[in-house]
Design a protein around this motif. Structure first.
Motif, PDB file in Angstrom:
ATOM      1  N   TYR A 284     -23.729 -13.555   8.439  1.00 30.59           N
ATOM      2  CA  TYR A 284     -24.025 -14.899   7.933  1.00 30.59           C
ATOM      3  C   TYR A 284     -25.496 -15.295   7.991  1.00 30.59           C
ATOM      4  CZ  TYR A 284     -18.938 -15.400   8.477  1.00 30.59           C
ATOM      5  OH  TYR A 284     -17.575 -15.228   8.397  1.00 30.59           O
ATOM      6  N   ASN A 515     -19.004 -19.503   8.086  1.00 32.11           N
ATOM      7  CA  ASN A 515     -20.282 -19.222   7.449  1.00 32.11           C
ATOM      8  C   ASN A 515     -21.037 -20.479   7.015  1.00 32.11           C
ATOM      9  OD1 ASN A 515     -18.755 -19.952   5.259  1.00 32.11           O
ATOM     10  ND2 ASN A 515     -18.669 -17.915   4.334  1.00 32.11           N
ATOM     11  N   HIS A 635     -20.877 -10.415   0.757  1.00 36.31           N
ATOM     12  CA  HIS A 635     -21.385 -11.770   0.902  1.00 36.31           C
ATOM     13  C   HIS A 635     -22.394 -12.077  -0.203  1.00 36.31           C
ATOM     14  CE1 HIS A 635     -22.145 -15.321   3.439  1.00 36.31           C
ATOM     15  NE2 HIS A 635     -23.430 -15.144   3.210  1.00 36.31           N
TER      16      HIS A 635
END
Length: 856
Positions: A284, A515, A635
């Motif tokens: 993250y 996140n 991501h």
């Protein structure tokens, strides 16, 4: 307007975010002023299009909001070598100077730059490397987890691990990387798009379509992620083959499929459990870039980017070539070129031209030789494969500060190696200077069978009648630097990354959408998708421990359950420090030496016990980092986390069963496997080295080598050196905060350079320094838009071209034993570059080191 460099769509304002009316805020300075534009573009390494895109966001930021964003940036990027120091100093001035609030008209240029940087932090990335290839927008309607993606992914995973497992034990071996699957997935997906009928049906209450339309970038990336985790040959291959075969430990129970699959699933899946728990530290945070993942994204973008506008570049020209076209040209160009250094003219690969002058000159070959020397050579290779010898370390990808630190480290290592060898310290003058092999006191390869009994357990009587183990000068230096790098990593991360670690620990125990606790744009975009709960990963971890214990305890391995838990504990200690360094700089510090060292001491006399400790310490950490990198890849690509989880799990499950099935075929159906005379060259060079290391550090044990009174006890000085160097750098920065060169010193990377020896050397590393300087210093600062559009595409094309050419050469020619016999291939192995030269030669019946009866 779309970004010329990346083809990004305009930023879509996120729902719920209220932007203050521009007229209520202090007026933003005019960006049309050439001086302001030039300064902002230079300091932030930002393209004109990116600068234009953030103007609106920047105009909407009040001075106090800007300062609040920048306070967080300073805290997170204070010691980030990837972040421009000039901008950081300007941020500190901006935050610390209260007069800016009272008299903004006096600081127009500074306010302009700081608002742009704050806007970049809010709506994009602070790093030009990320902005170059990663979109800061998302289309949630794109299908990802489709039957098409799953079918292509599982087929490619099965085929890839089959080939990798089958040829893993062959000499020469062949390895398919995930970029091959990424390349082949595109035509397969487009063929499916064109030929498979659009047939809808319901399964488990959900509607599915055999052909959901255009093959898109999310499907493509999910297939790539499956290949990333699925193409890996299980580490347990080494353990099982060394157990089963009669020339090694001859433990026949290792042929049981249930035993093989239990330990394979255990070691493969434990990394998932820990990777999920480290997302707050390694996935993250915005500063965790994972540089090598950017190449994968760039290749994906090349296939799927529709807007690809011209950019200015070198020679005052405008370059309109699309990234897909450039990739195609560079790919085929490298594919054709690699036939020369890879097959036709191998001297281009090992361009050890200085040693060719006098191949039998001991000192010349020792210093300049690329095969058996230290590789001190200013022009050492014309082979891209040599430049990327360390997996993922493309000089177009990893930051320049890594390359020059590693080069300083390898230069220091060269002096250590020469000092040991030329002074005959540890009797290294009787051995080749730079080899990873272990020797006895007759200067022959160490015969471990002469130090163990029929069970593979250490036999003191046989050992004392034979010889202690001896290392080459290069190998001893590698251990010195390994010891230093382990203590350095812990010290460095405590000094410079404790804030990030503490933030990750706090976020780990907070409830809610994990996140979103990290406020960059990619986390906000990913917040649309349901996250995988922590208990999913914990369940995987517990299940993995269970099957691992079943394998270790269910058969006579002479190993306790403690190896699983102590190995995991070792991983848990190092995974975040090592992972942060990997995520920021791109290089991985492996725990194999530390696992051998601790595991061998803990399982004294038991090679198999040491192997399992190593598997659950070193391999678990390595897998965790690989899986974390793929989580960041997903991501950046905006793949729903649960799709990523399912893709990783299923690909690994399929790959584990395929690999174990092929392993059984190798063990039982290949006559003479892992013997020097095996007719199809399944001679298992890696297994031989693994067995030697297992007995050396497990059976003989590190206590006899590095313990009190051991041959190499003095090398343990590496541990305190690894503490002192980062402390020295830390205090030097404190006393001289404006010295940029001090900021660029990275002790873990410096020590990393020293572990390249045995068998590598300076010739492999130095060309990367030159290429990285050209890319990351010269080209990126002078032609930012050109660099942003093409740099990572070229890296992906070169690596893919080498991979495909190597596969064709292997299957078409090398397997058929077809070679080209001429000077350009033979010159690379003449004199000392063929058979390593030594400084001292033993006479008949002589041996070096302690006399018989004087070592125990």
């Amino acid at each position: 307007m779309a970004d010329h460099a990346t083809g990004k769509s305009p930023i879509i304002e996120e729902p719920g975010v209220q932007t203050p009316a521009p007229e209520a805020l202090p007026k933003l300075p005019d960006y049309s002023t050439d001086e302001v534009v030039t300064k902002v573009e230079h300091d932030l390494i930002i393209t004109g299009d990116d600068l234009a895109k953030v103007q609106q966001t920047a105009q909407g930021l009040s001075l106090e909001e800007t300062r609040e964003v920048l306070r967080d940036v300073i805290q997170n990027h204070e010691n980030d070598q990837n972040f421009p120091i000039e901008v950081l100093q300007s941020m500190k001035e901006f935050v610390a100077n209260d007069d800016i609030i009272d008299n903004p008209e006096k600081y127009e240029a500074l306010i302009a730059e700081m608002r742009v940087e704050a806007a970049l932090i809010k709506d994009d990335s602070a790093y030009p490397e990320v902005r170059a290839v990663v979109n800061n927008t998302d289309d949630p309607t794109l299908p990802c987890s489709t039957i098409r993606a799953w079918t292509i992914g599982i087929i490619y995973v099965s085929a890839g691990v089959l080939i990798n497992q089958l040829f893993y034990i062959r000499q020469p071996s062949i390895t398919l990387e995930a970029n091959v699957a990424q390349l082949l997935a595109y035509p397969a997906g487009k063929a499916w798009e064109a030929w498979v009928p659009s047939w809808e049906f319901k399964l488990f209450g959900q509607t599915h379509n055999l052909n959901p339309g255009k093959f898109n970038k999310k499907e493509h990336m999910l297939i790539t992620i499956m290949a990333n985790v699925g193409f890996t040959t299980p580490y347990t291959t080494d353990i099982i083959l060394s157990q089963f075969l009669p020339q090694y430990f001859n433990q026949k129970y290792a042929s049981h499929f249930s035993y093989q699959i239990l330990i394979t699933l255990g070691t493969n899946f434990i990394g998932y459990g820990i990777a999920g728990l480290t997302r707050q530290f390694l996935v993250y945070p915005a500063h965790c870039v994972w540089p090598s993942s950017l190449v994968t994204i760039a290749l994906n973008q090349s296939f799927h980017t529709e807007t690809d506008l011209p950019v200015p570049g070198p020679f005052q020209r405008i370059y309109s070539t699309t990234r897909l076209k450039l990739f195609t040209l560079a790919f085929f160009g490298m594919f054709l070129y690699f036939w020369f250094p890879g097959y036709i003219f191998q001297a281009l690969s090992f361009f050890s031209w200085l040693s060719w002058i006098a191949p039998d000159n001991l000192n010349l070959a020792t210093i300049t030789g690329m095969n058996n020397g230290l590789g001190v050579n200013p022009l050492s290779t014309f082979d891209w494969n040599v430049l990327t010898f360390d997996t993922g370390s493309s000089p177009l990808v990893l930051p320049f500060f890594f390359w020059w630190n590693a080069f300083v480290g390898i230069v220091i290592g060269a002096f250590v190696v020469m000092g040991l060898w030329y002074t005959n310290t540890y009797n290294t003058g009787y051995l080749p200077i730079n080899t990873p092999r272990v020797f006895d006191h007759f200067a022959d390869y160490y015969n471990v069978s002469r130090a163990i009994d029929h069970r593979g357990i250490f036999d003191a009587t046989k050992y004392e009648a034979y010889s202690p183990p001896f290392l080459s000068a290069g190998y001893a230096t590698v251990y010195l630097f390994f010891f230093a790098i382990y203590s350095c990593v812990l010290t460095w991360t405590f000094l410079y990354h404790r804030h990030e670690i503490w933030t990750g620990l706090k976020n780990l125990f907070r409830r809610g959408q994990d996140n979103v606790l990290h406020p960059d744009v990619h986390n906000r975009l990913m917040a649309k998708y349901p996250e995988c709960p922590e208990w999913w990963y914990l369940l995987v971890l517990v299940a993995s421990i269970g099957v691992s214990l079943g394998g270790v305890l269910g058969w006579p391995t002479y190993t306790s359950a403690g190896v699983v838990f102590f190995g995991i504990a070792l991983c848990l200690i190092f995974v975040v420090p090592v992972g942060i360094i990997n995520a920021i700089t791109g290089f991985e510090i492996t725990l194999n030496v530390l696992a051998e060292f601790i595991g061998g001491a803990w399982n004294q006399g038991n090679a198999l016990g040491m192997n399992y400790f190593k598997a659950f310490g070193y391999v678990t950490c390595s897998h965790t980092l690989r899986f974390s990198k793929d989580l960041k890849l997903a991501h950046y690509s905006k793949i729903p986390p649960r799709h990523t989880f399912a893709g990783q799990m299923i690909a690994t499950l399929v790959a584990s069963f395929v690999a174990v099935s092929i392993l059984n075929f190798q063990m039982t159906q290949i006559p003479g496997v892992c013997t020097a005379t095996q007719k199809d060259h399944y001679t298992c060079p890696g297994i031989n080295q693994f067995f030697t290391a297992a007995v050396m550090w497990g059976t003989v044990g590190p206590k006899k080598v590095f313990g009190s009174g051991g041959t190499y006890t003095a090398l343990l000085v590496g541990f305190p050196i690894g503490v002192v160097v980062p402390l020295a750098v830390y205090f030097a920065r404190k006393y001289f905060p404006t010295q940029r060169w001090l900021r660029d010193i990275h002790p873990p990377a410096l020590f990393y350079g020293g572990i390249y020896y045995a068998p590598y050397n300076m010739s492999y590393l130095w060309p990367g320094v030159v290429v990285s300087y050209f890319s990351h210093i010269w080209l990126k600062t002078r032609h930012t838009a050109f660099w942003a559009k093409y740099n990572y595409v070229v890296s992906a094309a070169f690596s893919s071209g080498v991979a495909i050419a190597a596969i064709v050469i292997f299957f078409a020619l090398q397997m058929q034993h077809v070679g080209v016999d001429w000077w350009g291939n033979n010159v690379v192995a003449q004199g000392c570059e063929d058979t390593p030269c030594v400084r001292h030669v033993l006479g008949e019946g002589e041996y070096f080191g302690p006399r018989m009866g004087e070592f125990h």
